[in-house]
Scaffold this motif. Structure first.
Motif, mmCIF file in Angstrom:
data_model
loop_
_atom_site.group_PDB
_atom_site.id
_atom_site.type_symbol
_atom_site.label_atom_id
_atom_site.label_comp_id
_atom_site.label_asym_id
_atom_site.label_seq_id
_atom_site.Cartn_x
_atom_site.Cartn_y
_atom_site.Cartn_z
ATOM 1 N N THR A 166 4.793 -1.128 -14.340
ATOM 2 C CA THR A 166 4.565 0.018 -15.243
ATOM 3 C C THR A 166 4.094 1.194 -14.618
ATOM 4 N N ASP A 167 4.224 1.840 -14.990
ATOM 5 C CA ASP A 167 3.398 3.178 -14.579
ATOM 6 C C ASP A 167 2.039 3.415 -14.545
ATOM 7 N N LEU A 168 1.785 2.294 -15.884
ATOM 8 C CA LEU A 168 -0.396 2.079 -15.942
ATOM 9 C C LEU A 168 -0.511 0.587 -15.397
ATOM 10 N N GLN A 169 0.235 0.108 -14.152
ATOM 11 C CA GLN A 169 0.753 -0.876 -13.652
ATOM 12 C C GLN A 169 0.379 -0.383 -11.696
ATOM 13 N N LEU A 170 1.665 0.607 -11.530
ATOM 14 C CA LEU A 170 1.615 1.241 -10.615
ATOM 15 C C LEU A 170 0.615 2.429 -10.023
ATOM 16 N N THR A 171 -0.287 2.409 -11.809
ATOM 17 C CA THR A 171 -1.640 3.073 -10.944
ATOM 18 C C THR A 171 -2.327 2.357 -10.509
ATOM 19 N N GLU A 172 -2.530 1.424 -10.738
ATOM 20 C CA GLU A 172 -3.446 0.704 -10.525
ATOM 21 C C GLU A 172 -3.336 0.402 -9.159
ATOM 22 N N LEU A 173 -2.044 -0.289 -8.760
ATOM 23 C CA LEU A 173 -1.551 0.023 -7.416
ATOM 24 C C LEU A 173 -1.696 0.909 -6.805
ATOM 25 N N LEU A 174 -1.441 2.091 -6.760
ATOM 26 C CA LEU A 174 -2.122 2.831 -6.159
ATOM 27 C C LEU A 174 -3.608 3.330 -5.576
ATOM 28 N N ASN A 175 -4.397 3.371 -6.606
ATOM 29 C CA ASN A 175 -5.819 2.886 -6.692
ATOM 30 C C ASN A 175 -6.771 2.077 -5.333
ATOM 31 N N CYS A 176 -5.563 1.194 -6.156
ATOM 32 C CA CYS A 176 -5.905 -0.246 -5.308
ATOM 33 C C CYS A 176 -6.335 0.097 -3.453
ATOM 34 N N TYR A 177 -4.437 0.992 -2.890
ATOM 35 C CA TYR A 177 -4.450 1.713 -1.956
ATOM 36 C C TYR A 177 -5.522 2.604 -1.033
ATOM 37 N N THR A 178 -5.819 3.709 -2.324
ATOM 38 C CA THR A 178 -6.879 4.472 -2.414
ATOM 39 C C THR A 178 -8.064 3.662 -1.870
ATOM 40 N N ASP A 179 -8.755 3.379 -3.023
ATOM 41 C CA ASP A 179 -10.065 2.223 -2.296
ATOM 42 C C ASP A 179 -10.131 1.716 -1.621
ATOM 43 N N ALA A 180 -9.024 0.925 -0.877
ATOM 44 C CA ALA A 180 -9.197 0.238 0.222
ATOM 45 C C ALA A 180 -8.963 1.218 1.118
ATOM 46 N N LYS A 181 -8.449 2.710 0.807
ATOM 47 C CA LYS A 181 -8.335 3.455 2.655
ATOM 48 C C LYS A 181 -7.305 2.870 2.761
ATOM 49 N N GLY A 182 -6.661 2.289 2.451
ATOM 50 C CA GLY A 182 -5.702 2.168 3.463
ATOM 51 C C GLY A 182 -5.534 0.213 3.688
ATOM 52 N N GLY A 183 -5.152 0.372 5.029
ATOM 53 C CA GLY A 183 -5.633 -0.648 5.105
ATOM 54 C C GLY A 183 -7.153 -1.640 5.884
ATOM 55 N N ASN A 184 -8.034 -0.380 6.080
ATOM 56 C CA ASN A 184 -9.330 -0.164 6.397
ATOM 57 C C ASN A 184 -10.028 -1.441 5.896
ATOM 58 N N ASP A 185 -10.381 -1.685 4.366
ATOM 59 C CA ASP A 185 -11.164 -2.690 3.782
ATOM 60 C C ASP A 185 -9.936 -4.160 3.392
ATOM 61 N N SER A 186 -10.610 -5.004 3.072
ATOM 62 C CA SER A 186 -10.016 -6.068 2.987
ATOM 63 C C SER A 186 -9.706 -5.886 1.196
ATOM 64 N N LEU A 187 -8.939 -7.082 0.951
ATOM 65 C CA LEU A 187 -8.532 -7.538 -0.013
ATOM 66 C C LEU A 187 -8.604 -8.675 -0.542
ATOM 67 N N ILE A 188 -9.317 -8.814 -1.893
ATOM 68 C CA ILE A 188 -9.816 -9.824 -3.381
ATOM 69 C C ILE A 188 -7.653 -10.422 -3.891
ATOM 70 N N LEU A 189 -7.087 -10.905 -2.950
ATOM 71 C CA LEU A 189 -6.060 -11.047 -3.393
ATOM 72 C C LEU A 189 -6.469 -12.118 -4.906
ATOM 73 N N PRO A 190 -5.499 -11.216 -6.071
ATOM 74 C CA PRO A 190 -5.383 -12.534 -7.356
ATOM 75 C C PRO A 190 -4.642 -13.864 -6.723
ATOM 76 N N THR A 191 -4.589 -14.560 -8.127
ATOM 77 C CA THR A 191 -3.812 -15.935 -7.390
ATOM 78 C C THR A 191 -2.329 -15.537 -8.111
ATOM 79 N N ALA A 192 -1.477 -14.709 -8.937
ATOM 80 C CA ALA A 192 -0.814 -14.007 -9.537
ATOM 81 C C ALA A 192 0.424 -13.848 -8.638
#
Length: 123
Positions: free
Chosen positions: A53-79
């Protein structure tokens, strides 16, 4: 610093296990030997497709921006691994963005999103 990946489940997922650090040495006569330089595989890849959904897409893009692309590691959910045995994914690897997410609008309010993540060894 690690960035939390949104709690969303992929509609499809492709996993490529990592490679072991090896180097092949060849002599002039053609004889050779392969050396192993570590006991842990790295650069595993995880490709995921989502319908968001648009809300989920915004969350995903915010994650990409907050991580500065591939600079920061990610905490992946079990989902993100739902439907797969988690033992297939080595726990010593750090996941990060490998590419910018690819977004295709399916209809108003829904988008098909492709994500590629890479798992790296951290020192």
């Amino acid at each position: 610093m690690a960035t939390a990946f949104p709690t969303i489940s992929p509609t499809s997922r492709r996993y490529t296990p990592g490679e072991f650090p090896t180097k092949r040495f060849s002599a002039i006569n053609g004889a050779g030997v392969t050396r192993l330089f570590g006991d842990k595989a790295f650069n595993a890849e995880l490709d995921c497709d989502f319908i968001l959904t648009d809300l989920q897409l915004t969350e995903l893009l915010n994650c990409y921006t907050d991580a500065k692309g591939g600079n920061d590691s990610l905490i992946l959910p079990t989902a993100i691994f739902s439907g797969m045995d988690s033992s297939a994914f080595p726990n010593y690897l750090s996941w990060r963005w490998a590419e910018t997410p690819s977004i295709e609008t399916v209809q108003g309010g829904l988008s098909k999103v492709s994500v590629r993540l890479i798992a790296t060894l951290e020192v």
